[in-house]
Design an enzyme around this catalytic site. Structure first.
Site, PDB file in Angstrom:
ATOM      1  N   SER A  95      20.908  69.599  60.350  1.00 25.34           N
ATOM      2  CA  SER A  95      19.882  70.003  59.385  1.00 25.34           C
ATOM      3  C   SER A  95      20.027  69.322  58.031  1.00 25.34           C
ATOM      4  O   SER A  95      19.487  69.805  57.037  1.00 25.34           O
ATOM      5  CB  SER A  95      19.815  71.521  59.247  1.00 25.34           C
ATOM      6  N   THR A 197      21.913  73.257  55.521  1.00 28.56           N
ATOM      7  CA  THR A 197      21.548  72.631  54.242  1.00 28.56           C
ATOM      8  C   THR A 197      22.737  72.654  53.299  1.00 28.56           C
ATOM      9  O   THR A 197      23.375  73.693  53.142  1.00 28.56           O
ATOM     10  CB  THR A 197      20.413  73.454  53.591  1.00 28.56           C
ATOM     11  N   THR A 215      18.489  68.470  52.589  1.00 33.72           N
ATOM     12  CA  THR A 215      18.213  69.142  53.871  1.00 33.72           C
ATOM     13  C   THR A 215      17.190  68.365  54.686  1.00 33.72           C
ATOM     14  O   THR A 215      16.426  67.563  54.135  1.00 33.72           O
ATOM     15  CB  THR A 215      17.644  70.559  53.611  1.00 33.72           C
ATOM     16  N   ARG A 225       5.566  70.634  56.067  1.00 27.15           N
ATOM     17  CA  ARG A 225       6.211  71.836  55.481  1.00 27.15           C
ATOM     18  C   ARG A 225       7.392  71.442  54.593  1.00 27.15           C
ATOM     19  O   ARG A 225       8.219  70.613  54.960  1.00 27.15           O
ATOM     20  CB  ARG A 225       6.689  72.760  56.604  1.00 27.15           C
ATOM     21  N   VAL A 226       7.465  72.026  53.426  1.00 25.69           N
ATOM     22  CA  VAL A 226       8.615  71.830  52.541  1.00 25.69           C
ATOM     23  C   VAL A 226       9.146  73.207  52.167  1.00 25.69           C
ATOM     24  O   VAL A 226       8.360  74.130  51.901  1.00 25.69           O
ATOM     25  CB  VAL A 226       8.217  71.056  51.263  1.00 25.69           C
ATOM     26  N   GLY A 227      10.461  73.358  52.155  1.00 32.36           N
ATOM     27  CA  GLY A 227      11.060  74.645  51.807  1.00 32.36           C
ATOM     28  C   GLY A 227      11.541  74.664  50.369  1.00 32.36           C
ATOM     29  O   GLY A 227      11.009  73.986  49.489  1.00 32.36           O
ATOM     30  N   ASP A 228      12.572  75.439  50.154  1.00 25.86           N
ATOM     31  CA  ASP A 228      13.099  75.650  48.799  1.00 25.86           C
ATOM     32  C   ASP A 228      13.983  74.506  48.302  1.00 25.86           C
ATOM     33  O   ASP A 228      14.115  74.289  47.092  1.00 25.86           O
ATOM     34  CB  ASP A 228      13.944  76.925  48.773  1.00 25.86           C
ATOM     35  N   THR A 248      20.516  78.492  50.649  1.00 27.58           N
ATOM     36  CA  THR A 248      20.293  78.002  52.001  1.00 27.58           C
ATOM     37  C   THR A 248      19.617  79.119  52.773  1.00 27.58           C
ATOM     38  O   THR A 248      19.644  80.272  52.362  1.00 27.58           O
ATOM     39  CB  THR A 248      21.613  77.559  52.666  1.00 27.58           C
ATOM     40  N   GLY A 249      19.009  78.762  53.891  1.00 29.44           N
ATOM     41  CA  GLY A 249      18.325  79.779  54.691  1.00 29.44           C
ATOM     42  C   GLY A 249      16.828  79.579  54.636  1.00 29.44           C
ATOM     43  O   GLY A 249      16.351  78.477  54.340  1.00 29.44           O
ATOM     44  N   GLY A 251      13.612  79.017  53.431  1.00 26.10           N
ATOM     45  CA  GLY A 251      13.188  78.578  52.112  1.00 26.10           C
ATOM     46  C   GLY A 251      11.987  79.326  51.566  1.00 26.10           C
ATOM     47  O   GLY A 251      11.854  79.509  50.350  1.00 26.10           O
TER      48      GLY A 251
HETATM   49  N1  ASP Z   1      16.527  76.145  52.989  1.00 26.68           N
HETATM   50  C1  ASP Z   1      16.124  75.144  53.948  1.00 26.68           C
HETATM   51  C2  ASP Z   1      14.628  75.130  54.050  1.00 26.68           C
HETATM   52  O1  ASP Z   1      14.023  76.171  54.038  1.00 26.68           O
HETATM   53  C3  ASP Z   1      16.676  75.339  55.310  1.00 26.68           C
HETATM   54  C4  ASP Z   1      18.124  75.561  55.440  1.00 26.68           C
HETATM   55  O2  ASP Z   1      18.802  76.069  54.554  1.00 26.68           O
HETATM   56  O3  ASP Z   1      18.635  75.218  56.505  1.00 26.68           O
HETATM   57  O4  ASP Z   1      14.075  74.070  54.222  1.00 26.68           O
END
Ligand code: ASP
Length: 339
Positions: A95, A197, A215, A225-228, A248-249, A251
């Site tokens: 990841s 991440t 990440t 898609r884009v996360g945090d 992490t987690g 997003g």
């Molecule tokens: N935080 C990341 C996201 O949402 C994913 C991850 O932490 O693995 O893109």
């Protein structure tokens, strides 16, 4: 798990990165009561611990690399960049960087951001074909008047800056994607092993702080898609007067509570890094109708005095912490104690 074992054994078999000498706290600050800049709150920590490196998940080699940069007199910004590059180049980590799991269309797209001690920020979002997006984010910060570049524009900028084009989809990740396609179930999976991440925070011996986060995002995400992780205040926030935080987690949940910014602001108000991380997790799980049983979020934080904190929704979030010559992987405390 395989990836983590790989990293551990690589560290042990000596890639020449053992941190051999003491990185001690500043003598002049030992035993001094420390005041947080904005509030005047007196910290209980009488010995600032510096330098220090903390990073999400089991990332000993990345943390050791960052510590080594500090030990050799490098900047705290170089430390977090170099540390994150280790994970980006590790094909076994699925990841981050090369070998990251692709989106649902089979494309690996990477997100990263970086913040320096002056509060400068640079980010790249949804980048294909470039492994070291953390370095690209730094180039955005340092070589453009902007803070974010996305997709094709970011890739074009990378080539202008001499980055190499490469296929990020490894055989292992392609195989995993092909297996996923059989059912094509699209749901954010509760993390145990799915998020790796890397968010990294470091403080040098003078107390200057920088952070970085990189990440490939959620496995099999919708294209685009884009996360945090690359978003200021979401996956990362640093305020050199106060401290830093990273996430992490899932997003989406971090972004909806602006988690890393929240943690730094809570520390500004006098909370310890641990208290601030716990409060940020509570903001997510205590929302009416929160679906927290089905997803994971984990935070790490550090304040100017070198106190650290970590907290997650569920068990099995861990972080690597380098301080006082030791680099340890530590299990985080967590919210959901019901089995
Ligand atoms: N935080 C990341 C996201 O949402 C994913 C991850 O932490 O693995 O893109």
């Amino acid at each position: 798990m395989k990836r983590r074992k790989f990293i551990q054994s690589a560290a042990l078999t000596g890639l020449g990165l053992t941190v051999g000498t003491a990185l001690t706290a500043c003598e002049d600050e030992k035993n001094a009561a420390v005041k947080t800049a904005a509030t005047g709150t007196t910290s209980t920590n009488t010995k600032p611990v510096r330098p220090l490196v903390i990073a999400t998940w089991n990332t000993p080699l990345a943390v050791e690399t960052a510590a080594k940069v500090l030990q050799n007199g490098g900047s705290v910004l170089d430390a977090v960049e170099q540390g994150c590059r280790i994970e980006e180049a590790n094909e076994k980590g699925q990841s981050v960087g090369k070998g990251g799991l692709p989106d649902r269309d089979g494309n690996v797209t990477l997100d990263a951001c970086i913040m320096d001690k002056h509060g400068n920020y640079g980010a790249v979002l949804g980048v294909k074909n470039i492994m070291h997006v953390i370095s690209l984010a730094r180039k955005v910060m340092e070589d453009t008047p902007h803070v974010m570049l996305v997709g094709e524009g970011a890739e074009k900028f990378a080539y202008e800056k001499g980055f190499k084009k490469e296929d990020l989809l490894t055989e292992a990740s392609k195989k995993a994607w092909e297996e996923w396609k059989v059912k094509s179930e699209y749901k954010p999976i509760i993390n145990i092993e799915n998020h790796d991440t890397i968010g990294m925070l470091a403080i040098d011996k003078n107390g200057d702080i920088s952070g970085a986060c990189t990440t490939s995002g959620l496995a099999y995400k919708m294209a685009g898609r884009v996360g945090d992780s690359p978003i200021i205040g979401g996956g990362l926030f640093v305020d050199n007067e106060i401290g830093g935080a990273s996430a992490t987690g899932l997003g989406e949940e971090v972004l909806k509570t602006v988690g890393s910014f929240l943690i730094v602001e809570l520390m500004r108000q006098g909370k310890s890094p641990q208290e601030a991380c716990e409060e940020a997790i509570r903001r997510i799980v205590e929302k009416p109708n929160s679906d927290f049983k089905n997803f994971q979020v984990g935070y790490i934080a550090v304040n100017k005095q070198g106190e650290t904190g970590a907290y997650s929704i569920h068990e099995y979030f861990s972080y690597n912490l380098y301080k006082e010559k030791e680099n340890k992987n530590i299990q985080s405390d967590f919210y959901n104690k019901t089995k």
